[in-house]
Design a protein around this motif. Sequence first.
Motif, short mmCIF file in Angstrom:
data_model
loop_
_atom_site.label_atom_id
_atom_site.label_comp_id
_atom_site.label_asym_id
_atom_site.label_seq_id
_atom_site.Cartn_x
_atom_site.Cartn_y
_atom_site.Cartn_z
N VAL A 18 0.84 -1.20 0.00
CA VAL A 18 0.00 0.00 0.00
C VAL A 18 0.87 1.25 0.00
N GLU A 19 1.89 1.26 0.86
CA GLU A 19 2.78 2.42 0.95
C GLU A 19 3.48 2.68 -0.38
N THR A 20 3.96 1.60 -1.01
CA THR A 20 4.67 1.75 -2.29
C THR A 20 3.72 2.24 -3.39
N ALA A 21 2.50 1.71 -3.40
CA ALA A 21 1.52 2.12 -4.41
C ALA A 21 1.20 3.61 -4.29
N LEU A 22 1.01 4.07 -3.08
CA LEU A 22 0.68 5.48 -2.87
C LEU A 22 1.85 6.40 -3.22
N GLU A 23 3.07 5.88 -3.03
CA GLU A 23 4.26 6.69 -3.33
C GLU A 23 4.60 6.66 -4.81
N ARG A 24 4.54 5.48 -5.42
CA ARG A 24 5.00 5.32 -6.81
C ARG A 24 3.90 5.49 -7.86
N LEU A 25 2.64 5.30 -7.46
CA LEU A 25 1.50 5.38 -8.38
C LEU A 25 1.75 4.56 -9.65
N PRO A 26 1.82 3.25 -9.51
CA PRO A 26 2.09 2.38 -10.66
C PRO A 26 0.93 2.37 -11.65
N ASP A 27 1.21 1.87 -12.86
CA ASP A 27 0.17 1.77 -13.88
C ASP A 27 -0.65 0.50 -13.68
N LEU A 28 -0.11 -0.46 -12.95
CA LEU A 28 -0.81 -1.72 -12.70
C LEU A 28 -0.22 -2.38 -11.45
N ILE A 29 -1.07 -3.10 -10.73
CA ILE A 29 -0.62 -3.79 -9.52
C ILE A 29 -0.93 -5.28 -9.62
N ILE A 30 0.06 -6.10 -9.31
CA ILE A 30 -0.12 -7.55 -9.21
C ILE A 30 0.06 -7.89 -7.73
N CYS A 31 -0.93 -8.51 -7.13
CA CYS A 31 -0.89 -8.68 -5.68
C CYS A 31 -1.33 -10.08 -5.25
N ASP A 32 -0.54 -10.69 -4.38
CA ASP A 32 -0.91 -11.96 -3.78
C ASP A 32 -2.08 -11.73 -2.83
N VAL A 33 -2.85 -12.77 -2.55
CA VAL A 33 -3.99 -12.63 -1.64
C VAL A 33 -3.59 -12.92 -0.20
N THR A 70 -6.08 8.77 -5.62
CA THR A 70 -4.93 8.65 -6.53
C THR A 70 -4.69 7.22 -7.00
N THR A 71 -5.23 6.24 -6.30
CA THR A 71 -4.99 4.84 -6.67
C THR A 71 -6.28 4.08 -6.96
N ALA A 72 -7.42 4.76 -6.91
CA ALA A 72 -8.73 4.09 -7.01
C ALA A 72 -8.94 3.35 -8.32
N THR A 73 -8.35 3.84 -9.40
CA THR A 73 -8.63 3.24 -10.71
C THR A 73 -7.45 2.46 -11.30
#
Length: 217
Positions: free
Chosen positions: A39-54, A73-76
């Motif tokens: 979550v912290e990295t996503a908010l900081e880096r704002l990637p174009d796509l996220i792949i995430c383990d469950v 900023t990350t909703a979409t």
Amino acid sequence: MKKKILVVEDQPQMLKNLALMLTLEGYEVFTADNGKSGVETALERLPDLIICDVMMPQLDGHGVIQTLRAEPTTATIPFIFLTARSDRGDVRTGMNSGADDYLVKPVPRLDLLAAVEARLARAEAVEARVQAAATNIGFQPDYSSHEPLMTLGLTNREAEVLLWVAQGKSNGDVAAILGMSEKTVKQHLGSIFAKLGVENRNAAALQAVEVLGKPKG
């Protein structure tokens, strides 16, 4: 410009393999070994796509996507779940959380890359249509009423929810504005996506903007 992908995975070897695979395909890759860090990295880096383990420590994949979908900023950002669990109930839960895809480990390299390319292409297409609509001469969405959105086959409440989503509001914002819980907002969004035949907020918002931008009369 390279597309940025965030991989969130608690198994070191799996994380390394995924990162290498995507890097070799020309993507800029960021990694996180637990949900909280993801979550912290996503908010900081704002990637174009996220792949995430469950299944992860500290914060599982469902917690990650719920947290990020609540942030404007990350909703979409396109979100792909990657997990060892293939039960239909798990898949349904993941998709209801707002995931765009759900891949079961061990996922073949070509399947993973195809999913990544498809989600990135779809996100680009939606963004391009939104930008094109917004730059049309005389185009100005009228957000004063949700009623035009009912022509899409939505209920009064669903139209109200979509009106605010089209304006970039998060689930938390919509809940506060309309006096409902975030869980109820998510339920309405699930119904809206189904009725509009779309898979995410961007696509739903695009349809709303197109309706709200039509000339009156």
